[in-house]
Design an enzyme around this catalytic site. Structure first.
Site, mmCIF file in Angstrom:
data_model
loop_
_atom_site.group_PDB
_atom_site.id
_atom_site.type_symbol
_atom_site.label_atom_id
_atom_site.label_comp_id
_atom_site.label_asym_id
_atom_site.label_seq_id
_atom_site.Cartn_x
_atom_site.Cartn_y
_atom_site.Cartn_z
ATOM 1 N N GLY A 183 1.164 -1.418 -0.237
ATOM 2 C CA GLY A 183 0.030 -0.026 0.260
ATOM 3 C C GLY A 183 0.613 1.561 -0.309
ATOM 4 O O GLY A 183 0.584 1.946 0.367
ATOM 5 N N HIS A 184 2.202 1.426 -0.734
ATOM 6 C CA HIS A 184 3.003 2.400 -1.250
ATOM 7 C C HIS A 184 3.898 2.319 -2.215
ATOM 8 O O HIS A 184 3.868 1.189 -2.764
ATOM 9 C CB HIS A 184 3.873 2.290 0.202
ATOM 10 N N ALA A 185 4.338 3.650 -3.134
ATOM 11 C CA ALA A 185 5.402 3.489 -3.418
ATOM 12 C C ALA A 185 6.677 3.868 -2.977
ATOM 13 O O ALA A 185 6.911 4.490 -2.210
ATOM 14 C CB ALA A 185 4.734 3.923 -4.785
#
Ligand code: TYD
Length: 137
Positions: free
Chosen positions: A53-55
């Site tokens: 749930g991130h980059a």
């Protein structure tokens, strides 16, 4: 701008097989396209857990299922794709600017990640709209 688009690709590692079992090895800069500065792993993961749930702004990573399986959902800001990891020889390379979500963990799954840099919270996009804005720049 195409130059800022992230990408993924599958990596297959060497395997030394004999009657005593299988051996796979990883050399930074050879089997993964960066110098490995950090290794971390997820274990004791509840089967209904959702991770990622991130980059990342700069970080490159390769993710492996050392045991069991899980799904990696990828979004480069333009297109989405998904990969099931279940073979300890096969990893997924993720460049910078790749939004990832990991779910559908099997019981006892172990997820190992090789990373190009030490942990740095300021390298994360944890907000999806911020990520999209950075890709569109
Ligand atoms: P996070 O990257 O959000 O985990 P995941 O992508 O698997 O869902 O990290 C979870 C927590 O662990 C967060 O508080 C930061 C911390 N952490 C470290 O301290 N060092 C690390 O190398 C990593 C990957 C996370």
């Amino acid at each position: 701008m195409p130059g800022t688009k992230g990408f993924v690709r599958e990596i297959t590692l060497p395997q030394v097989h004999d009657a005593r079992g299988d051996l796979t090895f990883i050399e930074g800069g050879t089997h993964v396209p960066f110098t490995i500065q950090r290794v971390y792993y997820l274990y004791n993961v509840p089967v209904d857990s959702e991770r990622g749930g991130h980059a990342h702004r700069e970080l490159e990573q390769v993710i492996f299922a050392l045991s069991g399986s899980f799904r990696v959902k990828i979004d480069d800001g333009y297109d989405t794709s998904e990969y099931w990891l279940r073979d300890p020889r096969r990893g997924l390379y993720m460049s910078r600017l790749v939004w990832r979500e990991i779910d559908s963990f099997s019981q006892g799954a172990v997820c190992m990640v090789l990373a190009s840099h030490h942990y740095d919270e300021t390298d994360y996009f944890r907000d999806y709209s911020e990520f999209r804005a950075a890709v569109a720049q």
